[in-house]
Design an enzyme around this catalytic site. Structure first.
Site, PDB file in Angstrom:
ATOM      1  N   LYS A 149       0.841  -1.200   0.000  1.00  0.00           N
ATOM      2  CA  LYS A 149       0.000   0.000   0.000  1.00  0.00           C
ATOM      3  C   LYS A 149       0.876   1.250   0.000  1.00  0.00           C
ATOM      4  O   LYS A 149       1.856   1.334   0.739  1.00  0.00           O
ATOM      5  CB  LYS A 149      -0.865   0.022   1.252  1.00  0.00           C
ATOM      6  CG  LYS A 149      -1.859  -1.082   1.252  1.00  0.00           C
ATOM      7  CD  LYS A 149      -3.254  -0.545   1.120  1.00  0.00           C
ATOM      8  CE  LYS A 149      -4.186  -1.726   0.946  1.00  0.00           C
ATOM      9  NZ  LYS A 149      -5.516  -1.348   0.568  1.00  0.00           N
ATOM     10  N   ILE A 170     -12.671 -18.036   6.571  1.00  0.00           N
ATOM     11  CA  ILE A 170     -12.757 -16.598   6.841  1.00  0.00           C
ATOM     12  C   ILE A 170     -14.103 -16.027   6.382  1.00  0.00           C
ATOM     13  O   ILE A 170     -14.438 -14.895   6.691  1.00  0.00           O
ATOM     14  CB  ILE A 170     -11.571 -15.863   6.174  1.00  0.00           C
ATOM     15  CG1 ILE A 170     -10.243 -16.511   6.568  1.00  0.00           C
ATOM     16  CG2 ILE A 170     -11.543 -14.390   6.523  1.00  0.00           C
ATOM     17  CD1 ILE A 170      -9.988 -16.599   8.057  1.00  0.00           C
ATOM     18  N   GLY A 171     -14.858 -16.777   5.616  1.00  0.00           N
ATOM     19  CA  GLY A 171     -16.207 -16.302   5.279  1.00  0.00           C
ATOM     20  C   GLY A 171     -16.626 -16.577   3.859  1.00  0.00           C
ATOM     21  O   GLY A 171     -17.605 -17.266   3.611  1.00  0.00           O
ATOM     22  N   SER A 172     -15.891 -16.044   2.886  1.00  0.00           N
ATOM     23  CA  SER A 172     -16.355 -16.207   1.511  1.00  0.00           C
ATOM     24  C   SER A 172     -15.845 -17.522   0.920  1.00  0.00           C
ATOM     25  O   SER A 172     -14.758 -17.993   1.262  1.00  0.00           O
ATOM     26  CB  SER A 172     -15.913 -15.028   0.641  1.00  0.00           C
ATOM     27  OG  SER A 172     -14.521 -14.922   0.627  1.00  0.00           O
ATOM     28  N   GLU A 179     -21.049 -16.149   1.679  1.00  0.00           N
ATOM     29  CA  GLU A 179     -21.063 -14.759   1.174  1.00  0.00           C
ATOM     30  C   GLU A 179     -21.383 -14.648  -0.318  1.00  0.00           C
ATOM     31  O   GLU A 179     -20.939 -13.719  -0.991  1.00  0.00           O
ATOM     32  CB  GLU A 179     -19.746 -14.030   1.502  1.00  0.00           C
ATOM     33  CG  GLU A 179     -19.455 -13.961   2.993  1.00  0.00           C
ATOM     34  CD  GLU A 179     -18.185 -13.181   3.348  1.00  0.00           C
ATOM     35  OE1 GLU A 179     -17.753 -12.328   2.565  1.00  0.00           O
ATOM     36  OE2 GLU A 179     -17.641 -13.443   4.428  1.00  0.00           O
ATOM     37  N   HIS A 219     -11.372 -10.498  11.800  1.00  0.00           N
ATOM     38  CA  HIS A 219     -10.366 -10.944  10.825  1.00  0.00           C
ATOM     39  C   HIS A 219      -9.599  -9.747  10.303  1.00  0.00           C
ATOM     40  O   HIS A 219     -10.171  -8.698  10.041  1.00  0.00           O
ATOM     41  CB  HIS A 219     -11.035 -11.675   9.664  1.00  0.00           C
ATOM     42  CG  HIS A 219     -10.126 -11.880   8.494  1.00  0.00           C
ATOM     43  ND1 HIS A 219      -9.083 -12.773   8.520  1.00  0.00           N
ATOM     44  CD2 HIS A 219     -10.071 -11.276   7.280  1.00  0.00           C
ATOM     45  CE1 HIS A 219      -8.429 -12.712   7.360  1.00  0.00           C
ATOM     46  NE2 HIS A 219      -9.006 -11.811   6.590  1.00  0.00           N
ATOM     47  N   CYS A 221      -6.431  -8.749   7.389  1.00  0.00           N
ATOM     48  CA  CYS A 221      -5.697  -9.317   6.269  1.00  0.00           C
ATOM     49  C   CYS A 221      -4.186  -9.229   6.460  1.00  0.00           C
ATOM     50  O   CYS A 221      -3.436  -9.709   5.637  1.00  0.00           O
ATOM     51  CB  CYS A 221      -6.064  -8.620   4.974  1.00  0.00           C
ATOM     52  SG  CYS A 221      -7.781  -8.867   4.563  1.00  0.00           S
ATOM     53  N   GLU A 248      -3.669 -13.132   8.429  1.00  0.00           N
ATOM     54  CA  GLU A 248      -2.730 -13.689   7.464  1.00  0.00           C
ATOM     55  C   GLU A 248      -1.381 -13.922   8.138  1.00  0.00           C
ATOM     56  O   GLU A 248      -0.841 -13.023   8.758  1.00  0.00           O
ATOM     57  CB  GLU A 248      -2.571 -12.698   6.306  1.00  0.00           C
ATOM     58  CG  GLU A 248      -1.545 -13.125   5.305  1.00  0.00           C
ATOM     59  CD  GLU A 248      -1.301 -12.043   4.257  1.00  0.00           C
ATOM     60  OE1 GLU A 248      -2.259 -11.359   3.876  1.00  0.00           O
ATOM     61  OE2 GLU A 248      -0.141 -11.897   3.859  1.00  0.00           O
ATOM     62  N   HIS A 281      -3.816 -16.597  -1.585  1.00  0.00           N
ATOM     63  CA  HIS A 281      -3.578 -15.720  -2.737  1.00  0.00           C
ATOM     64  C   HIS A 281      -2.960 -16.482  -3.898  1.00  0.00           C
ATOM     65  O   HIS A 281      -2.771 -15.945  -4.968  1.00  0.00           O
ATOM     66  CB  HIS A 281      -2.698 -14.540  -2.317  1.00  0.00           C
ATOM     67  CG  HIS A 281      -3.297 -13.782  -1.170  1.00  0.00           C
ATOM     68  ND1 HIS A 281      -3.002 -14.097   0.147  1.00  0.00           N
ATOM     69  CD2 HIS A 281      -4.209 -12.784  -1.117  1.00  0.00           C
ATOM     70  CE1 HIS A 281      -3.707 -13.298   0.944  1.00  0.00           C
ATOM     71  NE2 HIS A 281      -4.442 -12.504   0.209  1.00  0.00           N
TER      72      HIS A 281
HETATM   73  N1  GLN Z   1     -15.159 -12.228   5.237  1.00  0.00           N
HETATM   74  C1  GLN Z   1     -14.438 -11.706   4.108  1.00  0.00           C
HETATM   75  C2  GLN Z   1     -14.178 -12.817   3.112  1.00  0.00           C
HETATM   76  O1  GLN Z   1     -14.043 -13.925   3.539  1.00  0.00           O
HETATM   77  C3  GLN Z   1     -13.121 -11.104   4.524  1.00  0.00           C
HETATM   78  C4  GLN Z   1     -12.418 -10.488   3.364  1.00  0.00           C
HETATM   79  C5  GLN Z   1     -11.183  -9.712   3.713  1.00  0.00           C
HETATM   80  O2  GLN Z   1     -10.597  -9.901   4.743  1.00  0.00           O
HETATM   81  N2  GLN Z   1     -10.761  -8.816   2.857  1.00  0.00           N
HETATM   82  O3  GLN Z   1     -14.076 -12.569   1.933  1.00  0.00           O
HETATM   83 ZN    ZN Z   2      -8.423 -11.021   4.762  1.00  0.00          ZN
END
Ligand code: GLN
Ligand code: ZN
Length: 766
Positions: free
Chosen positions: A117, A442-444, A495, A653, A655, A677, A706
């Site tokens: 970033k 983590i969700g998605s 998600e 969470h 990243c 992460e 990733h």
């Molecule tokens: N809950 C979101 C996912 O699993 C978290 C995404 C993120 O941390 N950028 O996509």
């Molecule tokens: Zn993340």
């Protein structure tokens, strides 16, 4: 007479993201490199002409880039690692794309350089890598070509370069470590910049802008010497002709202003939007060298609201107390704002008139410059100033008294969850009945082409809401079944209903606005379209409750609810400027708090509140970390979840794993569990967790999502072993390092099977 005007940089992606489209077409083999060149040239011409027509005096060139301007700087200095040179491309753009995206093909197989970033923006730069064998020398002619290209159009430009100090501070060695600045390296880099200056002298350029944003950071021992040593070598190349503007942004340079001023730059660019108090105080204290012009960065390059001319003129007037030589400038490059408000036809003109994107900011710059040199009398009679004052005098949007009342009624108790975490952890263990080393995600889950196509159809009105909802339910059902089959402990719904973790929430909150085309470059060809915080924020209606409740009804396992946290929503939106970030975050926190309590009431026992952007927006100067950010960002998170029952488990969470320096603040968020992460063997944060006696249970990501690579069970087991060396087994969770939405199903499910198998194998040995 008006003051001199200067633009630090202009968006390059194009009004309709033309550059993105042609480059992506080229990557797919649907366009030629010549076509890419042609589009790029058209865009540059269009952007220069727009600025010339707006009457900007110092128009930037070399602010164009096919991917990233720090990468361009590296290439200009011949900082091209051997593995990319060995690919043997004849076209320089192909080497550039290999460095920025990796390359896999008949010429070889190389990964991309890392991306980070750019200061506190959502723009990412490519990290230059200097190897022992790197021979620093002037390579290529990009800045000169673009200067001449503009000149041919009859437009005199001010070439822009990222400066040697910022370059050296951001570059890394071939071991990803910070550089040591030996004489040879410093001299070689300075020599290239001197050569560039000399060349521009030859071409007849009047001004050159050298950006040194790294100057706004805290200084390490040796930094100031490094800066001085570079510029005492570079500046003589001016040869009494070309003028050098040393440009800074994203903060103040009070700690080095005296040094910078003594070096005798022709211009010093100061950000008067961020760090204006410190910058002004430094200028007053140390004065301004006789031949130096201060470039007053008053037009905000990082937000989209109209400029308040009274404020900007106040800043310019304050500088004029010290020196008559004041130019009016953008506070940073306009790269970080969208192109133009022109296409935003869906927004009411009464709303739209409050916004200035890049093109509109050009007009503001000119009007401020004219007013800057006008006397009181002329200012009073000025129509532009009167119209501008009207915008700021009137009420833009009615305040929501209910929101204010709620905030006024908050007490310390609202920021404190009861009972203490250690107590909660016991109760939750009983209530949730989870094994040691519980597994989760983590969700998605993968947003396949099919999911995206259905959403597009729904958006275009080609299918009904009922049909779309049925489709999503089907996705959720299949995802749950699959998670049960492979034996995950805490499930998620996947998600599938959301395209984006901020816009999706914004659409269900009062106080947000959305644009059609207000894209901003994030990295390479990737753009984001942040929503706008327009008024006081509150929750319009439950957002995720129905989906989470549906998902929970389909399984006997614990279903985790999934929310985006207040800090992240604000950081990935355009914030208001009439109230503080703290106030806006507080409003968002209350809105998400309502959602948390509704999820709990709907039977959801585990709720994850993502704060992906929390670490990312930490202020640049350490002294500001708490006072300007953490002191309200951390309590805002607590406000979101303090109202739940002791047995309801709150997850968060992030990243990034780079939070060893704020580990106590992360713990103070008082979540029950955090996942983050840590997939690349990053043990530093585990050490920090150990040393800080970190209370929050934690799931350091056990594999890297990733990459499409499938980790073996063995590998994950080893990883868990490493984690257990540093952490108490009772506090460890097993999960991937981020959401799976950008992955395919083909690699996701085998990876998760290995993850579950590894957790089971380690449990059996306990
Ligand atoms: N809950 C979101 C996912 O699993 C978290 C995404 C993120 O941390 N950028 O996509
Ligand atoms: Zn993340």
């Amino acid at each position: 007479m008006a003051a001199l005007t200067s633009v630090s940089g202009f968006p390059r992606i194009g009004q309709n993201r033309e550059l993105k489209k042609i480059i992506e077409a080229y990557w797919k083999g649907n366009a030629t490199l010549d076509e890419v060149h042609a589009t790029a040239k058209e865009l540059r011409a269009k952007h220069w002409k727009l600025q010339a027509a707006a009457g900007v005096d110092l128009i930037p060139s070399n602010d164009f880039s096919y991917f990233d301007q720090l990468l361009d700087t590296a290439i200009l200095l011949n900082v091209i690692p051997e593995r990319y040179q060995r690919l043997g491309f004849t076209e320089p753009e192909e080497t550039l794309f290999a460095m920025s995206r990796g390359y896999q093909g008949d010429k070889g197989d190389v990964t991309a350089l890392p991306m980070k970033k750019w200061f506190t923006t959502n723009y990412h730069y490519i990290v230059p890598e200097i190897e022992p064998s790197t021979e620093i020398k002037l390579n290529g002619t990009k800045p000169f070509d673009e200067y001449l290209e503009a000149k041919e159009l009859g437009i005199e430009t001010k070439p822009v370069l990222i400066g040697p100090y910022t370059f050296l501070k951001l570059a890394r060695d071939d071991d990803a470590q910070e550089l040591t600045f030996d004489k040879g390296l410093v001299n070689a880099v300075a020599a290239v910049y001197a050569q560039v200056l000399a060349k521009f002298n030859e071409l007849g350029a009047k001004w050159i802008q050298i950006d040194e944003p790294f100057l706004v950071l805290d200084k390490q021992p040796g930094d100031v010497e490094l800066f001085k040593s570079l510029y005492t070598k570079i500046l003589p190349a001016r040869d009494g002709k070309i003028k050098v503007l040393l440009n800074t942004y994203f903060g103040h340079i009070a700690d080095v202003y005296e040094t910078v001023n003594l070096l005798g730059f022709d211009g010093i660019g100061l950000d008067l939007n961020e760090g204006e108090d410190e910058n002004l105080a430094a200028v007053s204290k140390h004065g301004v060298a006789g031949n130096t012009t201060i470039f007053a960065g008053v037009v905000n390059g990082r937000n989209i609201w109209r400029n308040d001319y009274a404020v900007s003129l106040g800043l310019v007037d304050a500088l004029k107390q010290v020196t008559p030589n004041v130019a009016v400038s953008t506070a940073s490059s306009l790269l970080h704002v969208p192109f133009s408000t022109e296409g935003e036809t869906a927004l009411d003109p009464a709303v739209l008139k409050h916004f200035a994107f890049a093109v509109e900011k050009l007009g503001e710059l000119k009007e401020i410059a004219t007013l800057a040199d006008a006397d009181d009398e002329a200012r009073k009679a000025d129509k532009a100033l009167a119209a501008n004052q009207e915008l700021f005098d009137g009420t833009r949007v009615a305040a929501d008294p209910k929101v204010a009342e709620r905030i006024a009624a908050l007490t310390d108790a609202d920021y404190t969850r009861q009972p203490a975490r250690a107590e909660r952890q016991k109760l939750q263990r009983e209530a949730l009945g989870l094994p040691l080393l519980p597994t989760t995600t983590i969700g998605s889950f993968p947003q396949t082409r099919e999911v995206r196509a259905e959403r597009a159809k729904f958006r275009k009105g080609e299918i009904t809401k009922e049909a779309y909802d049925e489709f999503i339910k089907g996705q959720i059902d299949a995802c749950i079944k699959h998670q049960e089959e492979i034996g995950l402990d805490v499930l998620v719904h996947g998600e599938f209903e959301r395209n984006d973790m901020v816009e999706y929430f914004g659409q269900n909150l009062n106080g947000f606005l959305f644009t059609k085309n207000a894209w901003v470059q994030s990295y390479g060809t990737r753009c984001v379209k942040p929503p706008i915080v327009w008024g006081d924020v509150s929750r319009a209606k439950p957002i995720t409750v129905a989906w989470s409740a549906y998902a929970q009804s389909r399984t006997n396992h614990v279903m985790k609810g999934m929310l985006t946290g207040p800090v992240t929503i604000l950081n990935w939106s355009w914030p208001r400027e009439d109230i503080t970030h703290e106030q806006q975050t507080q409003q968002l926190a209350l809105a998400i708090r309502d959602e948390v309590l509704d999820l709990e009431a709907a039977g959801i026992k585990v709720i994850q509140i993502d704060e992906a952007a929390l670490r990312e927006k930490l202020p640049l100067r350490k002294t500001d970390w708490h006072s300007k950010y953490l002191d309200w960002a951390v309590p805002a998170f607590r406000l979101v979840h303090s109202g739940v029952k002791p047995t309801t488990q709150i997850h968060t969470h992030m990243c990034y794993s780079e939070f060893n320096d704020i580990i106590r603040d992360i713990d103070a968020m008082d979540a029950d569990v955090i996942s983050f992460e840590a997939s690349r063997g990053d043990l530093v944060v585990l050490d920090a967790i150990h040393e800080a006696n970190f209370e929050t249970e934690a799931g350091p990501g056990v594999y890297d999502i990733h990459s499409p690579r499938i980790p073996s069970e063995q590998e994950i087991e080893e990883r868990i072993g490493e984690i257990l060396k540093k952490m108490d087994v009772e506090k460890v969770w097993i999960n991937p390092d981020c959401g799976l939405k950008t992955r395919g199903n083909a690699e996701t499910w085998p990876s998760l099977e290995h993850l579950v198998a590894a957790a089971k194998a380690v449990r059996a040995q306990l």
